[in-house]
Write a protein that holds these residues in place. Sequence first.
Motif, mmCIF file in Angstrom:
data_model
loop_
_atom_site.group_PDB
_atom_site.id
_atom_site.type_symbol
_atom_site.label_atom_id
_atom_site.label_comp_id
_atom_site.label_asym_id
_atom_site.label_seq_id
_atom_site.Cartn_x
_atom_site.Cartn_y
_atom_site.Cartn_z
ATOM 1 N N LEU A 1 0.935 -1.528 0.062
ATOM 2 C CA LEU A 1 0.452 0.228 -0.097
ATOM 3 C C LEU A 1 1.007 1.179 -0.066
ATOM 4 O O LEU A 1 0.247 1.685 -0.619
ATOM 5 C CB LEU A 1 -0.680 -0.033 1.568
ATOM 6 N N ALA A 2 2.080 1.210 1.097
ATOM 7 C CA ALA A 2 2.860 2.528 0.924
ATOM 8 C C ALA A 2 3.055 2.902 -0.450
ATOM 9 O O ALA A 2 3.090 3.830 -1.204
ATOM 10 C CB ALA A 2 4.248 2.236 1.600
ATOM 11 N N ALA A 3 3.892 1.574 -1.330
ATOM 12 C CA ALA A 3 4.232 1.799 -2.801
ATOM 13 C C ALA A 3 3.297 2.346 -3.778
ATOM 14 O O ALA A 3 3.615 2.750 -4.337
ATOM 15 C CB ALA A 3 4.748 0.303 -2.934
ATOM 16 N N ALA A 4 1.904 1.857 -3.192
ATOM 17 C CA ALA A 4 0.803 2.628 -4.664
ATOM 18 C C ALA A 4 1.058 3.881 -4.170
ATOM 19 O O ALA A 4 0.781 4.603 -5.338
ATOM 20 C CB ALA A 4 -0.457 1.596 -4.122
ATOM 21 N N ARG A 5 0.658 4.046 -2.517
ATOM 22 C CA ARG A 5 0.570 5.427 -2.237
ATOM 23 C C ARG A 5 1.891 6.368 -3.260
ATOM 24 O O ARG A 5 1.759 7.586 -3.351
ATOM 25 C CB ARG A 5 0.158 5.506 -1.158
ATOM 26 N N THR A 6 2.656 6.090 -2.939
ATOM 27 C CA THR A 6 4.271 6.688 -3.408
ATOM 28 C C THR A 6 3.346 6.527 -4.627
ATOM 29 O O THR A 6 3.980 8.331 -5.370
ATOM 30 C CB THR A 6 5.134 6.143 -2.971
ATOM 31 N N LEU A 7 3.288 6.314 -5.743
ATOM 32 C CA LEU A 7 3.725 5.560 -7.126
ATOM 33 C C LEU A 7 3.025 6.875 -7.448
ATOM 34 O O LEU A 7 2.506 7.812 -8.230
ATOM 35 C CB LEU A 7 2.951 4.837 -7.609
ATOM 36 N N HIS A 8 0.999 6.941 -6.442
ATOM 37 C CA HIS A 8 0.719 7.924 -7.170
ATOM 38 C C HIS A 8 0.741 9.535 -6.832
ATOM 39 O O HIS A 8 0.129 9.984 -7.420
ATOM 40 C CB HIS A 8 -1.231 7.277 -5.656
ATOM 41 N N ARG A 9 1.235 9.864 -5.708
ATOM 42 C CA ARG A 9 2.066 10.820 -4.684
ATOM 43 C C ARG A 9 3.520 11.256 -6.668
ATOM 44 O O ARG A 9 3.327 12.613 -6.983
ATOM 45 C CB ARG A 9 2.624 10.752 -3.930
ATOM 46 N N GLU A 10 3.905 10.453 -6.722
ATOM 47 C CA GLU A 10 4.665 10.390 -7.575
ATOM 48 C C GLU A 10 3.846 11.031 -8.742
ATOM 49 O O GLU A 10 5.259 12.304 -10.074
ATOM 50 C CB GLU A 10 5.889 9.399 -8.031
ATOM 51 N N ASP A 11 3.187 10.273 -9.055
ATOM 52 C CA ASP A 11 2.260 10.912 -10.523
ATOM 53 C C ASP A 11 1.954 12.313 -10.764
ATOM 54 O O ASP A 11 1.396 12.679 -11.713
ATOM 55 C CB ASP A 11 1.318 9.490 -11.183
ATOM 56 N N ALA A 12 1.156 12.669 -9.313
ATOM 57 C CA ALA A 12 1.266 13.450 -9.326
ATOM 58 C C ALA A 12 1.868 14.733 -9.873
ATOM 59 O O ALA A 12 1.911 15.890 -10.448
ATOM 60 C CB ALA A 12 -0.523 14.057 -7.729
ATOM 61 N N GLU A 13 3.149 14.191 -9.324
ATOM 62 C CA GLU A 13 4.235 15.148 -8.915
ATOM 63 C C GLU A 13 4.896 15.833 -10.160
ATOM 64 O O GLU A 13 5.126 16.679 -11.113
ATOM 65 C CB GLU A 13 5.149 15.041 -8.317
ATOM 66 N N ALA A 14 5.006 14.339 -10.705
ATOM 67 C CA ALA A 14 5.107 14.019 -13.151
ATOM 68 C C ALA A 14 4.419 15.171 -13.239
ATOM 69 O O ALA A 14 4.780 15.478 -14.210
ATOM 70 C CB ALA A 14 5.362 12.788 -13.029
ATOM 71 N N SER A 15 2.963 14.928 -13.517
ATOM 72 C CA SER A 15 2.242 16.090 -14.411
ATOM 73 C C SER A 15 2.233 16.911 -14.385
ATOM 74 O O SER A 15 2.532 18.051 -15.063
ATOM 75 C CB SER A 15 0.894 15.757 -12.887
ATOM 76 N N ALA A 16 2.837 17.647 -12.573
ATOM 77 C CA ALA A 16 3.255 19.062 -12.591
ATOM 78 C C ALA A 16 3.567 19.025 -13.627
ATOM 79 O O ALA A 16 3.907 20.772 -14.327
ATOM 80 C CB ALA A 16 2.876 19.535 -11.123
ATOM 81 N N ARG A 17 4.643 18.431 -13.142
ATOM 82 C CA ARG A 17 6.590 19.103 -13.850
ATOM 83 C C ARG A 17 6.274 18.678 -15.954
ATOM 84 O O ARG A 17 6.732 19.507 -16.105
ATOM 85 C CB ARG A 17 7.706 18.149 -13.772
ATOM 86 N N MET A 18 5.595 17.897 -16.180
ATOM 87 C CA MET A 18 5.431 17.981 -17.680
ATOM 88 C C MET A 18 4.455 19.460 -18.170
ATOM 89 O O MET A 18 4.427 19.636 -19.278
ATOM 90 C CB MET A 18 4.395 16.379 -18.131
ATOM 91 N N ALA A 19 3.388 19.341 -17.090
ATOM 92 C CA ALA A 19 3.211 21.148 -17.263
ATOM 93 C C ALA A 19 3.988 22.275 -17.561
ATOM 94 O O ALA A 19 3.533 22.320 -18.407
ATOM 95 C CB ALA A 19 1.723 21.288 -16.733
ATOM 96 N N GLY A 20 4.956 21.759 -16.478
ATOM 97 C CA GLY A 20 5.683 23.064 -17.151
ATOM 98 C C GLY A 20 7.136 22.452 -18.354
ATOM 99 O O GLY A 20 7.230 23.668 -19.651
#
Length: 393
Positions: free
Chosen positions: A133-152
């Motif tokens: 579960l911790a790995a899934a939550r980390t992936l979820h958070r990382e994808d949100a961060e990646a999304s913001a960076r891709m937008a920039g």
Amino acid sequence: MADQYAQSGEDKQATGTPVIRWEEPPEGPVVVLLDQTRLPAEEVELVCTDPPALVEAIGSLAVRGAPLLGITGAYGVALAAARGFDVADAANALAGARPTAVNLSVGVLRAQEAHRAALARGGTSGQAAQAALAAARTLHREDAEASARMAGHGLALLDELLPGGGHRILTHCNTGALVSGGEGTAFAVALAAHRAGRLRRLWVDETRPLLQGARLTGWEAARHGMPYTLLADNAAGSLFAAGEVDAVLVGADRIAADGSVANKVGSYPLAVLARYHHVPFIVVAPATTMDPDTPDGASIEVEQRPGYEVTEISTPQAPALGAGGGVPVAPLGAQAYNPAFDVTPPELVTAIVTEGGAASPVTAGSLAELCAGTRREPLGQGPASGGGGEGRQ
């Protein structure tokens, strides 16, 4: 097992009901999904209590989009572990639910490896489930961060290629918050342009046969107040001919080592049109979509969907009349060709944008350099400034 219920105003974000979340009610943990087959008519959540329900949700496209499939797969492994299912069997079923989207198998493997490692350290089954579960939550958070960076990165690239603003962007399928832990991939770039006052028009392909553009991208664009116009897929050529498209932005479900891009069927014709009309064709996807183990486009397995998706039209508002639950639009017994994806060769791709920057021109070398840079640079930092050349980062 899966149950559906309408979501109240509680626990909604600015873009609507969360697309995925983990909950732990008294009767046991569940994965809750926004059922994307019911949009835009209604926001209904699908409550999955076991891995088979998640596999069904993935296959039916209740949950879809490469990055989100990776997150779903990881949560699915955690659900299997927490509910006492055979984790290896569940992982295999989840990873095979949609073969083209590499993010799905990446997310499954990440949670599965966390589960294995916890057991190897002598942890209990409960501790191993928590590790998954911790790995899934980390992936979820990382994808949100990646999304913001891709937008920039994507907006910086657009401004470099199209100085002066007033961007008229054509997009295909759905690449927003409905496919991501954040605000999306290609759609997130268009949204960043809108917020910066530099989006003149978002052209939205309807995306036959399942209308993800009309139903989902239109729904997201309207919620953000973006200037958007819906068009039939076969009207795109007339837009290019009229000079009404400045750039094409699409996502990806798998990017091969040579830069070939598998994306929702209909993307390849747009790339051909863009090349003929000298319009940039830009792919926006997280690094998890890059698959160095797939050497080229010919090696990508393209998912074949049921024929009734073409011979019938299914919408949340329409009565179910056909064998697939939709309204028949073809003669009974008509054969249908229905690949979920097509593959665009790298020579037709102007740039591939990830959270690590942009690769342009798109070659095996520029992608390898971009992937290496993404691995070196931790998430959470601001987007790199634009710059020319291969392996732009």
